[in-house]
Scaffold this active site. Structure first.
Site, PDB file in Angstrom:
ATOM      1  N   THR A 190      -0.167   2.111   0.931  1.00 22.73           N
ATOM      2  CA  THR A 190      -0.292   0.898   1.728  1.00 22.73           C
ATOM      3  C   THR A 190       0.372  -0.316   1.090  1.00 22.73           C
ATOM      4  O   THR A 190       0.537  -1.339   1.736  1.00 22.73           O
ATOM      5  CB  THR A 190      -1.781   0.577   1.948  1.00 22.73           C
ATOM      6  OG1 THR A 190      -2.442   0.604   0.685  1.00 22.73           O
ATOM      7  CG2 THR A 190      -2.432   1.611   2.844  1.00 22.73           C
TER       8      THR A 190
ATOM      9  N   LYS B 171       6.329  -7.661   4.664  1.00 24.03           N
ATOM     10  CA  LYS B 171       7.130  -6.423   4.653  1.00 24.03           C
ATOM     11  C   LYS B 171       6.231  -5.194   4.620  1.00 24.03           C
ATOM     12  O   LYS B 171       6.361  -4.293   5.458  1.00 24.03           O
ATOM     13  CB  LYS B 171       8.076  -6.432   3.450  1.00 24.03           C
ATOM     14  CG  LYS B 171       9.069  -5.284   3.437  1.00 24.03           C
ATOM     15  CD  LYS B 171      10.075  -5.472   2.303  1.00 24.03           C
ATOM     16  CE  LYS B 171      11.183  -4.427   2.361  1.00 24.03           C
ATOM     17  NZ  LYS B 171      12.212  -4.648   1.313  1.00 24.03           N
ATOM     18  N   THR B 172       5.317  -5.138   3.654  1.00 28.04           N
ATOM     19  CA  THR B 172       4.427  -3.977   3.581  1.00 28.04           C
ATOM     20  C   THR B 172       3.442  -3.970   4.744  1.00 28.04           C
ATOM     21  O   THR B 172       3.025  -2.905   5.206  1.00 28.04           O
ATOM     22  CB  THR B 172       3.673  -3.944   2.245  1.00 28.04           C
ATOM     23  OG1 THR B 172       2.932  -5.158   2.083  1.00 28.04           O
ATOM     24  CG2 THR B 172       4.628  -3.772   1.074  1.00 28.04           C
TER      25      THR B 172
ATOM     26  N   LYS C 290      -7.525  -9.730   6.491  1.00 30.18           N
ATOM     27  CA  LYS C 290      -8.136  -8.584   7.159  1.00 30.18           C
ATOM     28  C   LYS C 290      -7.266  -7.364   6.887  1.00 30.18           C
ATOM     29  O   LYS C 290      -6.063  -7.486   6.636  1.00 30.18           O
ATOM     30  CB  LYS C 290      -8.216  -8.818   8.672  1.00 30.18           C
ATOM     31  CG  LYS C 290      -9.110  -9.970   9.092  1.00 30.18           C
ATOM     32  CD  LYS C 290      -9.085 -10.126  10.607  1.00 30.18           C
ATOM     33  CE  LYS C 290     -10.023 -11.203  11.085  1.00 30.18           C
ATOM     34  NZ  LYS C 290      -9.984 -11.362  12.562  1.00 30.18           N
TER      35      LYS C 290
ATOM     36  N   PHE D  68      -4.592   9.409   4.540  1.00 30.88           N
ATOM     37  CA  PHE D  68      -5.087   9.165   5.903  1.00 30.88           C
ATOM     38  C   PHE D  68      -6.579   9.461   6.036  1.00 30.88           C
ATOM     39  O   PHE D  68      -7.075   9.664   7.130  1.00 30.88           O
ATOM     40  CB  PHE D  68      -4.293   9.985   6.929  1.00 30.88           C
ATOM     41  CG  PHE D  68      -2.809   9.895   6.766  1.00 30.88           C
ATOM     42  CD1 PHE D  68      -2.173   8.671   6.833  1.00 30.88           C
ATOM     43  CD2 PHE D  68      -2.045  11.020   6.522  1.00 30.88           C
ATOM     44  CE1 PHE D  68      -0.792   8.569   6.658  1.00 30.88           C
ATOM     45  CE2 PHE D  68      -0.666  10.923   6.352  1.00 30.88           C
ATOM     46  CZ  PHE D  68      -0.042   9.700   6.415  1.00 30.88           C
TER      47      PHE D  68
ATOM     48  N   ILE E  72      -2.768   4.142  -1.659  1.00 28.03           N
ATOM     49  CA  ILE E  72      -2.553   5.351  -0.867  1.00 28.03           C
ATOM     50  C   ILE E  72      -1.273   5.277  -0.044  1.00 28.03           C
ATOM     51  O   ILE E  72      -1.098   6.010   0.931  1.00 28.03           O
ATOM     52  CB  ILE E  72      -3.770   5.633   0.030  1.00 28.03           C
ATOM     53  CG1 ILE E  72      -4.056   4.467   0.976  1.00 28.03           C
ATOM     54  CG2 ILE E  72      -4.995   5.913  -0.828  1.00 28.03           C
ATOM     55  CD1 ILE E  72      -5.203   4.722   1.944  1.00 28.03           C
TER      56      ILE E  72
ATOM     57  N   ILE F 209      -1.617 -12.815   6.266  1.00 27.47           N
ATOM     58  CA  ILE F 209      -0.784 -11.666   5.928  1.00 27.47           C
ATOM     59  C   ILE F 209      -0.240 -11.871   4.515  1.00 27.47           C
ATOM     60  O   ILE F 209       0.494 -12.819   4.249  1.00 27.47           O
ATOM     61  CB  ILE F 209       0.375 -11.504   6.934  1.00 27.47           C
ATOM     62  CG1 ILE F 209      -0.169 -11.404   8.362  1.00 27.47           C
ATOM     63  CG2 ILE F 209       1.207 -10.278   6.579  1.00 27.47           C
ATOM     64  CD1 ILE F 209      -1.139 -10.252   8.584  1.00 27.47           C
TER      65      ILE F 209
ATOM     66  N   GLU G  91      -5.589   0.511   9.411  1.00 33.65           N
ATOM     67  CA  GLU G  91      -6.053   1.235  10.589  1.00 33.65           C
ATOM     68  C   GLU G  91      -5.610   0.634  11.913  1.00 33.65           C
ATOM     69  O   GLU G  91      -5.365   1.351  12.885  1.00 33.65           O
ATOM     70  CB  GLU G  91      -7.592   1.313  10.582  1.00 33.65           C
ATOM     71  CG  GLU G  91      -8.143   2.585   9.976  1.00 33.65           C
ATOM     72  CD  GLU G  91      -8.567   2.440   8.538  1.00 33.65           C
ATOM     73  OE1 GLU G  91      -9.191   3.363   8.007  1.00 33.65           O
ATOM     74  OE2 GLU G  91      -8.264   1.401   7.921  1.00 33.65           O
TER      75      GLU G  91
END
Length: 750
Positions: free
Chosen positions: A479, A645-646, A712, A252, A477, A641, A716
């Site tokens: 993601t 799923k992720t 993109k 984070f 991390i 995208i 965040e």
């Protein structure tokens, strides 16, 4: 070659829902984290933390600790080995201006919990026990940690932090327009300090390889930063340091900068010529960076119909006494809405804590909360629907940069989110909706985050058996980076994902930036894509040159890579297997490196942002003041995208953190002693399963022009605007406007 991401026929994997390729390793325990790697003769270090927030050390008595059997050494400022550590040796990609903190440097105490000693022993239990025997005496000074008392001393930082945009120059006459505005609104907003608290604590395992060489497993969001830190601080050659971090148990932002356990572990390993592990306790996780204390004022001037005529957004943020930590807090108010008169101001004040650090959507979480609550207040004051007010002031370009947006499907996000949420059934009157003994509130807010691209490279290797390996230094991390890079590579060469291996978090791989800022998919993804297209071009050239090649006289633009074969577009009968090409061409492997950066595509021509429309439903017990967030709909406009799923999981996680900001998370400073008092997960509250109910994620269609893949970041945007939507829903439910987070029971019923 001018290939797009779908040149090899239609995308097989990109744009679909794929499970994490690293999932099996994580759920079976095969994935190892920084504090879990074994080494021969491994020793353990335990950190002794300071008991005061400001002053100096008068004495350290280590005799009792050193007398414990199994203790190898107690390091303090008095006996630490000399290092190359001068300010200009410190290599940190995200360091703010100032003089970085140096553990065990001298007798000065800068903040509560500062490491003052390291006990190294043959095992962890012995090190921990011996650490309890280290006795310190201090000369204590009164700390200053209350930002409210320092507002008059706030200053504009003399040096700007790299990568952080300062507030733009004002335009129009914000003060004059406000004075003449028919509708005027000025209020103060505040979010509590928050600590990151990832599941995995910060740890470093330094393996002594002999001859001055070390292998380091570090809790970091990018091994390149740890490598630069070690070589800069200790004067070591890059070839003598190998840094790895294959997996990260959450960061984070706390893992962007090397934390002090890395210095201590490397220092001890070099001095003792032994392998050393230093793992911080949960309490010690509260002794470094945090989302900073920021006090904000937002003033909006508007016409009677809600059309903005003036925006003033001012922020004062706390920073440490030794670094000028900066975030983009107020700039969003010049980007989100179209207004002819805008003035934005951001200043710092020094307090006696450690330097704050980037925490998921740094600056935006804070600044957008204030702006979006203020906009909700303006909607109520002018009798406007909150969505209609935002559409009335919709920005068609970024006035802070004077650039058009690379894409902006925020209108669609408002529309699709509102429809899915059922917003049209909202009674605008506060306290008008009820479910039994609970008041029901519906609130919404806008989210925004920069769509960035960083300089990155990636390497790819195709072997004779048709297997592909890609990778670079960046980290996953949590993601899903392993997975999306695997998808991109598989589609680029038309291979099944099972034939692609992605390697990350290794300083010996291709150079890549830290994993942060939501830039990894665009940056490393494009680099991987280009490396794979380079390999595709090489293997195609090899295939076309074979005797009796089915691809003879075919241009590369007509090549289709699919199911492990190369064929001709429109004539699938002309094809050859990649493994056959490699065998007949006598090639054991084909290698390539791809690169990408801000100059890729048309990024410089546009202002790139991810947008969201967040809708929240709360239910508030009228008697007890307990708030439940019962529904959230988050509609995201984020370009292409890569993995639905992720991607959805990233937004879910962001929304949960946003709910935590709104209702629970608060690091409580005792200003008398300058210490965060709730420094554990028993007293620092984060959302648990019982706090989280229905969350729905919508991805609206959007084509972006800023980077070659049209993607993109998503890490965040899920958190930005969520706390504001919850706060606005609480107002709608109760009629009580709460401008200070978290919204706790005492604020509801007080």
């Amino acid at each position: 070659m001018a290939h797009s991401i779908s040149t090899s026929g239609t995308d097989t994997y990109v744009g679909t829902a794929q499970s994490r390729v690293d999932g099996p390793a994580k759920v079976t325990g095969q994935a190892k984290y920084a504090g879990e790697f074994a080494a021969p003769d491994l020793t353990h270090g335990y950190v002794v933390s300071s008991g005061i927030a400001r002053g100096r050390i008068l004495s350290i008595d280590t005799a009792a600790a050193e007398a414990v059997p199994g203790v190898l050494k107690v390091f303090t400022h008095a006996n630490r080995p000399r290092t190359a550590w001068l300010d200009y040796n410190y290599q940190d990609q995200v360091a703010p201006p100032g003089s970085p903190f140096r553990p065990l440097y001298d007798d000065k105490i800068h903040y509560s919990g500062q490491p003052v000693a390291l006990v190294v022993a043959e095992n962890f239990g012995t090190a921990r026990y011996a650490a309890s025997l280290v006795k310190l005496t201090y000369e204590a000074d009164a700390p200053t940690t209350d930002l409210r008392a320092l507002e008059d001393a706030a200053y504009v930082p003399p040096k700007k932090r790299s990568g952080i945009k300062p507030p733009p120059a004002p335009w129009g006459d914000a003060d004059g327009a406000y004075r003449t505005a028919p509708v005027q609104l000025t209020n103060h907003y505040h979010m509590a300090v928050e600590h990151h608290n990832p599941m995995e604590p910060h740890a470093s395992t330094v393996v002594w390889e002999g001859d001055g060489k070390i292998t380091v497993y570090d809790k970091i969001q990018g091994v390149s930063n740890s490598l630069g830190y070690i070589t800069g601080v200790f004067g070591m050659k890059k070839d003598d340091v190998h840094v790895l971090n294959p997996y990260l148990g959450g960061g984070f932002g706390s893992g962007l900068r090397p934390q002090y356990q890395l210095f201590l572990a490397v220092m001890a390993a070099r001095e003792l010529e032994r392998s050393v592990r230093v793992t911080l306790t949960r309490d010690q996780m509260f002794t470094f960076g945090y989302r900073p204390d920021v006090r904000q004022t937002v003033a909006l001037g508007a016409e009677a119909d809600g059309a903005l005529t003036s925006i003033r957004h001012e922020a004062i943020s706390g920073t440490s006494g030794f670094e000028d930590y900066q975030e983009v807090v107020v700039n969003w108010s010049g980007v989100l809405y179209d207004c002819p008169n805008v003035a934005l101001d951001y200043r710092l004040a020094k307090i006696d804590t450690y330097t704050p650090s980037d925490m998921r959507a740094p600056g935006a979480v804070t600044g957008v909360f204030a702006l979006e609550v203020a906009m909700d207040e303006l909607a109520h004051q002018t009798g406007q629907d909150p969505i209609d007010l935002r559409l009335r002031n919709y920005a068609e370009k970024d006035r802070t940069q004077d650039k058009p947006f690379s894409s902006k499907s925020l209108r669609a996000a408002y529309a699709e989110g509102a429809e899915r949420f059922g917003w049209s059934a909202r009674n605008p009157e506060p306290r008008s909706m009820r479910d039994g003994r609970e008041l029901v509130g519906w609130g919404m807010a806008t989210g925004i985050w920069e769509s960035m691209m960083m300089q990155s490279s990636a390497q790819a290797t195709l072997t004779a058996d048709g297997k592909l390996v890609v990778g670079n230094q960046t980290g996953d991390i949590g993601t899903g980076t392993y997975t999306i890079l695997t998808q991109i590579a598989a589609d680029a060469l038309g291979l099944p994902m099972t034939d692609v291996t992605t390697k990350l978090g290794d300083s010996k791989l291709a150079d890549a930036p830290l994993a942060g800022g939501s830039w990894t998919a665009a940056s490393s993804g494009t680099a991987v894509m280009r490396a794979c297209y380079d390999i595709a071009a090489q293997v195609f050239t090899l295939a076309r040159g074979l005797d009796d090649s089915p691809l003879a006289n075919v241009d590369f633009a007509r090549a289709v890579f699919k199911e492990g074969r190369i064929s001709v577009a429109g004539d699938p009968s002309r094809s050859i297997a990649i493994t056959e090409v490699m065998a007949k061409g006598g090639m054991d492997k084909i290698e390539a490196t791809g690169s990408a950066g801000p100059d890729s595509g048309h990024a410089q021509d546009f202002a790139g942002y991810t947008h969201s429309a967040v809708f929240a439903e709360v239910k508030v017990d009228e008697d007890l003041g307990v708030v439940r967030v019962t529904r959230v709909v988050s509609a995201i406009a984020a370009g292409k995208i890569l993995n639905t799923k992720t991607a959805r999981s990233q937004i879910l996680g962001g929304v949960v953190m946003g709910i935590g900001s709104a209702l629970e998370e608060e690091s409580m400073l005792d200003h008398t002693i300058g210490r965060f008092m709730n420094h554990n997960l028993g007293e620092y509250h984060v959302p648990v399963h019982a706090d989280i109910h229905d969350i729905e994620v919508i991805f609206v269609d959007e084509e972006d022009k800023a980077n070659p893949m049209g993607v993109k970041g998503l890490g965040e945007i899920g958190i930005v605007g969520t706390a504001a939507a919850v706060a606005n829903a609480v107002f709608h439910a109760t009629g009580k406007r709460i401008r200070e987070l978290p919204i706790t029971i005492d604020k509801i019923i007080g």
